[in-house]
Design an enzyme around this catalytic site. Structure first.
Site, short mmCIF file in Angstrom:
data_model
loop_
_atom_site.label_atom_id
_atom_site.label_comp_id
_atom_site.label_asym_id
_atom_site.label_seq_id
_atom_site.Cartn_x
_atom_site.Cartn_y
_atom_site.Cartn_z
N ARG A 1 0.80 -1.23 0.00
CA ARG A 1 0.00 0.00 0.00
C ARG A 1 0.82 1.27 0.00
O ARG A 1 0.58 2.18 -0.80
CB ARG A 1 -0.89 0.08 1.25
CG ARG A 1 -2.22 -0.57 1.14
CD ARG A 1 -2.57 -1.16 2.47
NE ARG A 1 -1.57 -2.17 2.79
CZ ARG A 1 -1.65 -3.41 2.33
NH1 ARG A 1 -2.67 -3.80 1.64
NH2 ARG A 1 -0.68 -4.29 2.58
N THR A 2 1.76 1.38 0.94
CA THR A 2 2.42 2.67 1.13
C THR A 2 3.22 3.03 -0.11
O THR A 2 3.10 4.14 -0.66
CB THR A 2 3.31 2.64 2.38
OG1 THR A 2 2.54 2.10 3.46
CG2 THR A 2 3.79 4.03 2.75
N LYS B 1 25.64 -3.21 -0.07
CA LYS B 1 27.12 -3.15 -0.07
C LYS B 1 27.63 -2.38 1.14
O LYS B 1 28.81 -2.10 1.25
CB LYS B 1 27.61 -2.45 -1.34
CG LYS B 1 27.19 -3.13 -2.62
CD LYS B 1 27.70 -2.31 -3.81
CE LYS B 1 26.69 -2.28 -4.93
NZ LYS B 1 26.92 -1.17 -5.86
N ARG C 1 10.94 3.96 3.70
CA ARG C 1 10.59 3.03 4.79
C ARG C 1 11.86 2.29 5.19
O ARG C 1 12.62 1.83 4.32
CB ARG C 1 9.53 2.03 4.34
CG ARG C 1 9.33 0.93 5.39
CD ARG C 1 8.16 0.05 5.08
NE ARG C 1 6.92 0.78 5.22
CZ ARG C 1 5.71 0.23 5.10
NH1 ARG C 1 5.60 -1.06 4.81
NH2 ARG C 1 4.62 0.94 5.25
N HIS D 1 4.37 5.88 11.62
CA HIS D 1 3.92 5.68 10.24
C HIS D 1 2.93 6.82 9.94
O HIS D 1 1.72 6.60 9.83
CB HIS D 1 3.26 4.31 10.12
CG HIS D 1 3.04 3.84 8.71
ND1 HIS D 1 3.18 4.66 7.60
CD2 HIS D 1 2.66 2.62 8.23
CE1 HIS D 1 2.90 3.95 6.51
NE2 HIS D 1 2.59 2.72 6.87
N1 CP Z 1 -0.43 -0.15 5.83
C1 CP Z 1 0.78 -0.36 5.30
O1 CP Z 1 1.76 0.27 5.69
O2 CP Z 1 0.81 -1.32 4.34
P1 CP Z 1 2.11 -1.74 3.53
O3 CP Z 1 3.07 -2.35 4.52
O4 CP Z 1 1.65 -2.70 2.49
O5 CP Z 1 2.71 -0.50 2.94
#
Ligand code: CP
Length: 308
Positions: A55-56, A84, A105, A133
């Site tokens: 999703r993100t 590396k 992320r 998040h």
């Molecule tokens: N909700 C969420 O962060 O989903 P993903 O890990 O798929 O990005």
């Protein structure tokens, strides 16, 4: 509202006024997408994902593409020079030369702080370990505002892995800024909300209770926020197996809920919501992913100063 070079690491990096501005902008984007489809022409978004995501990452990329911009990046540390031994600081310093805005992320809590310090373009945290998040929280609050019509005076049930669930921590941080919300924390003892988050609830004077019973909590709730037990954060496979199916939401368990209940889940779901619940009009978790894309569009526009 004018964007400027800044980073969003935590939802608290955005004021309540800015949250309202982003939600209003997301609503305008939904109503008049054609007004925004060229806004980010010639702009590039870098998506640097050192951890798995569906999703993100894809909603950030869809957001930039729908704004007329372009995307570059990687999905997985193994396909970048991190494999590396390159540091986050160096990676960000380099990517700042290739993109107008960066989202990342990373499994390590705090990595986004290092990233933001080394970025010469706006930077967005797309999730760091069990920490924060913020863009999931943007998706969550827009979903709540659209489905409940307000963000205050609500009873929220947060259920599952409240210890490692970074989306829960960010959501509490956001909802505490709206008055008269009440919190029911539903988890086994091992996955209780960390003490530092409990302390935030206490010091803000919010009404809250802890329980292990999902069934007892359901009738009281306006929002039920289900979460996955975070396998990747466990040190011990045995503990994960013991706890992973501790809460499974089924149609039977919803029998005593309010008709207006909104069921949210940041997804991915493993087993904690039965697929039979998907057909229930109270299930808002797939709609939540659409809200996420629209809020990421709004955030990109805001941080690039292209929102007006
Ligand atoms: N909700 C969420 O962060 O989903 P993903 O890990 O798929 O990005």
């Amino acid at each position: 509202m004018q964007g400027k070079l800044r980073s969003v690491i935590n939802i608290l990096d955005l004021s309540v006024g800015e949250l309202e501005h982003l939600m209003d902008l997301a609503d305008r984007i939904e109503k008049q997408p054609e007004e925004y489809r060229d806004r980010c022409r010639y702009k590039k978004l870098a998506t640097l994902f050192f951890e798995p995501s569906t999703r993100t990452r894809l909603s950030f990329e869809a957001a930039m593409l729908e704004l007329g911009g372009q995307v570059l990046g990687f999905a997985g540390a193994s396909s970048s020079s991190a494999a590396k031994g390159e540091s986050v600081a160096d990676t960000i310093a380099v990517v700042s030369n290739y993109a107008d805005i960066i989202t990342m992320r990373h499994p390590k809590e705090g990595a986004p702080v290092v990233a933001a310090q080394n970025s010469t373009v706006p930077f967005i945290n797309a999730g760091d370990g069990g920490h924060f998040h913020p863009t999931q929280t943007l998706a969550d609050i827009l979903t709540v505002r659209r489905t409940c019509g307000k963000l205050e005076g609500l009873t929220l049930g947060l259920c599952g892995d409240l210890k490692f669930g970074r989306t829960v921590h960010s959501l509490i941080d956001a909802m505490l800024r709206y008055p008269k919300n009440r919190y029911i924390l539903i988890s086994p003892e091992e996955l209780r909300l960390p003490e530092y988050e409990i302390e935030k609830l206490r010091s803000s004077g919010a009404e809250f209770e802890e329980t292990t019973s999902l069934e007892d909590a359901i009738p009281k709730l306006d929002i039920l926020y289900m979460t996955r037990v975070q396998k990747e954060r466990f040190f011990n496979e045995e503990d994960y197996l013991r706890l992973k199916d501790i809460y499974v939401l089924t149609p039977e368990k919803l029998r005593n809920s309010k008709e207006s209940l909104a069921i949210l889940h940041p997804l991915p779901r493993v087993n904690e919501i039965s697929v039979a619940v998907d057909r229930d009009p109270r299930a808002k978790y797939f709609y939540q992913t659409l809200c996420g894309k629209q809020m990421r569009m709004a955030l990109i526009l805001f941080l690039l100063g292209l929102d007006e």
